[in-house]
Design an enzyme around this catalytic site. Structure first.
Site, PDB file in Angstrom:
ATOM      1  N   HIS A  23       0.856  -1.197   0.000  1.00 52.96           N
ATOM      2  CA  HIS A  23       0.000   0.000   0.000  1.00 52.96           C
ATOM      3  C   HIS A  23       0.885   1.238   0.000  1.00 52.96           C
ATOM      4  O   HIS A  23       1.248   1.775   1.055  1.00 52.96           O
ATOM      5  CB  HIS A  23      -0.923  -0.015   1.222  1.00 52.96           C
ATOM      6  CG  HIS A  23      -1.996   1.028   1.190  1.00 52.96           C
ATOM      7  ND1 HIS A  23      -3.327   0.724   1.313  1.00 52.96           N
ATOM      8  CD2 HIS A  23      -1.946   2.369   1.043  1.00 52.96           C
ATOM      9  CE1 HIS A  23      -4.057   1.837   1.242  1.00 52.96           C
ATOM     10  NE2 HIS A  23      -3.214   2.846   1.085  1.00 52.96           N
ATOM     11  N   HIS A  25       1.255   4.873  -2.393  1.00 45.75           N
ATOM     12  CA  HIS A  25       0.746   5.687  -3.493  1.00 45.75           C
ATOM     13  C   HIS A  25       1.886   6.371  -4.242  1.00 45.75           C
ATOM     14  O   HIS A  25       2.904   6.726  -3.660  1.00 45.75           O
ATOM     15  CB  HIS A  25      -0.224   6.727  -2.958  1.00 45.75           C
ATOM     16  CG  HIS A  25      -1.487   6.138  -2.411  1.00 45.75           C
ATOM     17  ND1 HIS A  25      -2.534   5.774  -3.198  1.00 45.75           N
ATOM     18  CD2 HIS A  25      -1.846   5.820  -1.141  1.00 45.75           C
ATOM     19  CE1 HIS A  25      -3.508   5.280  -2.465  1.00 45.75           C
ATOM     20  NE2 HIS A  25      -3.108   5.282  -1.188  1.00 45.75           N
ATOM     21  N   HIS A 210      -9.776   0.951  -0.933  1.00 41.75           N
ATOM     22  CA  HIS A 210      -9.682   1.499   0.413  1.00 41.75           C
ATOM     23  C   HIS A 210     -11.018   1.324   1.127  1.00 41.75           C
ATOM     24  O   HIS A 210     -12.076   1.270   0.492  1.00 41.75           O
ATOM     25  CB  HIS A 210      -9.369   2.994   0.365  1.00 41.75           C
ATOM     26  CG  HIS A 210      -7.975   3.328  -0.033  1.00 41.75           C
ATOM     27  ND1 HIS A 210      -7.370   2.834  -1.156  1.00 41.75           N
ATOM     28  CD2 HIS A 210      -7.058   4.147   0.553  1.00 41.75           C
ATOM     29  CE1 HIS A 210      -6.145   3.324  -1.256  1.00 41.75           C
ATOM     30  NE2 HIS A 210      -5.927   4.118  -0.228  1.00 41.75           N
ATOM     31  N   GLU A 213     -11.258   3.356   7.161  1.00 40.60           N
ATOM     32  CA  GLU A 213     -10.295   4.207   7.857  1.00 40.60           C
ATOM     33  C   GLU A 213     -11.019   5.443   8.385  1.00 40.60           C
ATOM     34  O   GLU A 213     -11.170   5.629   9.585  1.00 40.60           O
ATOM     35  CB  GLU A 213      -9.138   4.618   6.947  1.00 40.60           C
ATOM     36  CG  GLU A 213      -8.102   5.470   7.691  1.00 40.60           C
ATOM     37  CD  GLU A 213      -7.044   6.069   6.783  1.00 40.60           C
ATOM     38  OE1 GLU A 213      -5.936   6.302   7.268  1.00 40.60           O
ATOM     39  OE2 GLU A 213      -7.335   6.328   5.595  1.00 40.60           O
TER      40      GLU A 213
END
Length: 370
Positions: A23, A25, A210, A213
Site C-alpha cells: 500500500h 501511493h 480502500h 479508515e
C-alpha cells in the site's frame, strides 16, 4: 512498553527483515527532497505549511486532517510534470524500499493525474510500467503496479481505468497486478463502483479498494458486499464490529494497515491506539504499509517499529506480519519462496547479528511520535 526498542542495538534489524510493500501511493512515495527539486525545476511555489515543517502537521486533537492532507497532496502531485519526473518517482520508490528489506513493491497509481503531461492515460501507465520493469531488473526489488480510481470522480471513469488495467494485466514486475479505489471514503457511493471492479475481476486482477479508515465497520461491510476485495486498504475500523471483522477474516481478506498514516490523519490519537495487535491476535491477515511517506514522514520499516515498540509484538510475530505481506502480494511464486526463506533466516539469527551489514532504518516515525 519500551518505545525505544526499535533502536536497541541487540534487536534484530527491521530493515533486514524481508517483506513486501502493498500500500504505497505514487505521488505519496516521493522523497521530500525530490518534491523540492521538482518544484524548483518547474517554478512551482509549494504551500508554506509543507515547506516550513516536515512532515507537515495534518491534524490536532479535535479534528481529522484529511482536508489539509488532500490539499498538500494535490500540491505535490502538481509538481510531477512529465515522463522524467514519473520515472524518477518509480525509481526512487523502489530504491527506498530495497534499503528497507522490501523485496516486492506494489505501487498504486491513478494515471489520470499525470495524463495531461504525457498525452493521455495510456502513455502515463506505460511510462510507469516501463520504469517498473527497468528498476526491478536493476535493483532486485520487484515492482508491480496497482491502477487506482478515485471516489471523487465519476464511476464511469473508474470503468475506463478498469478496462485500461485489464489490458495491461499480467504477472511479475512491470505488470498491472490489481485495481483499487482510493481517496476520501466519505465521497461517492460504493455500489456505483461495483461494475468497474467486476471488469477488473474478470481480468484476474487483485481487487484492493480502500475502506474502513475514515468511516467505521459499516463501510467495511459495504466494501465487502459491493466490491468483493482480496485486500482492503486500511480496514482498521473493522475491529469496532466483531461480526464485520469475522466476515473479513473468513473471506480471507488481507488488511493493508498503515499505522503512521492513521495517526497523522487523526483516526487514532497515538500509535498504541492503532489496532495492529488486535487484528493480528484475531487471526486477520495484516500487511503493514506506509501509504504516503511524503506527507506522513514514516516509511515501511517505521510501521514494523510501531508494531514492535508500541504493541510489543515479538520478533516471531513481526516475521508473521512479513510473511503475510508476501502471501497477500501478487509476487511470482519464486519471489514469494525467496522472501519467505529470507524471513526464516532473519528469525533464525541471534538478535544483533544482522546489524553490522548496513544502516538500520528501524526508527520511530516522526509523524506518529509527536
Amino acid at each position: 512498553m519500551n518505545p525505544a526498542r526499535g533502536q536497541d542495538a541487540q534487536a534484530r534489524s527491521l530493515s533486514s527483515l524481508p517483506k513486501a510493500h502493498l500500500h504505497l501511493h505514487f505521488t505519496g512515495s516521493m522523497r521530500f527532497s525530490t518534491l523540492l527539486d521538482l518544484a524548483a525545476q518547474h517554478g512551482i511555489r509549494l504551500p508554506r505549511t509543507l515547506t516550513s515543517e516536515w512532515p507537515p502537521r495534518l491534524t490536532d486533537a479535535d479534528a481529522r486532517g484529511w482536508f489539509r492532507f488532500q490539499r498538500l497532496y494535490d500540491a505535490a502531485r502538481a509538481c510531477v510534470r512529465g515522463e522524467n519526473d514519473m520515472r524518477r518517482i518509480v525509481r526512487e520508490a523502489a530504491a527506498d524500499d530495497a534499503q528497507e528489506g522490501s523485496g516486492w513493491l506494489e505501487l498504486q497509481v491513478d494515471p489520470t493525474s499525470y495524463a495531461p503531461y504525457v498525452g493521455g492515460i495510456t502513455p502515463a501507465l506505460e511510462i510507469v510500467l516501463d520504469e517498473a520493469r527497468a528498476v526491478s531488473d536493476e535493483l532486485g526489488t520487484g515492482v508491480g503496479i496497482i491502477v487506482a480510481s478515485s471516489r471523487t470522480r465519476h464511476p464511469l471513469e473508474a470503468r475506463t481505468l478498469a478496462r485500461l488495467a485489464a489490458r495491461y494485466a499480467g504477472e511479475g514486475p512491470g505488470q498491472v497486478l490489481g485495481f483499487g479505489l482510493s481517496n476520501d471514503e466519505r465521497r461517492g457511493d460504493t455500489h456505483e463502483f461495483g461494475p468497474a471492479f467486476s471488469i477488473a475481476e474478470r481480468a484476474g486482477l487483485a481487487l484492493v479498494p480502500h475502506g474502513g479508515e475514515l468511516l467505521g465497520p459499516d463501510h467495511v461491510a459495504e466494501v465487502l458486499d459491493q466490491l468483493r476485495p482480496h485486500r482492503i486498504g486500511h480496514g482498521v475500523r473493522a475491529v469496532e464490529s466483531p461480526d464485520v471483522l469475522s466476515r473479513a477474516i473468513d473471506a480471507g481478506v488481507s488488511f493493508e494497515v498503515c499505522p503512521g498514516s492513521n495517526v497523522a490523519l487523526g483516526v487514532y490519537a497515538s500509535p498504541a491506539d492503532v489496532p495492529v495487535r488486535t487484528l493480528y491476535e484475531a487471526g486477520a491477515r495484516v500487511a503493514l504499509s506506509a501509504d504516503d511517506p511524503l506527507l506522513f514522514g514514516s516509511r515501511l520499516v517505521d510501521q514494523y517499529a510501531i508494531a514492535r515498540d508500541y504493541h510489543e509484538l515479538p520478533d516471531p510475530a513481526l516475521a508473521d506480519l512479513a510473511r503475510e505481506s508476501v502471501d497477500a502480494s501478487r509476487a511470482p511464486a519464486a519471489v514469494k519462496t525467496r522472501l519467505k526463506a529470507g524471513i526464516g533466516a532473519w528469525l533464525a539469527r541471534e538478535p544483533g547479528d544482522d546489524r553490522a551489514g548496513g544502516q538500520d532504518h528501524s526508527r520511530l516515525p516522526q509523524a506518529a511520535a509527536r
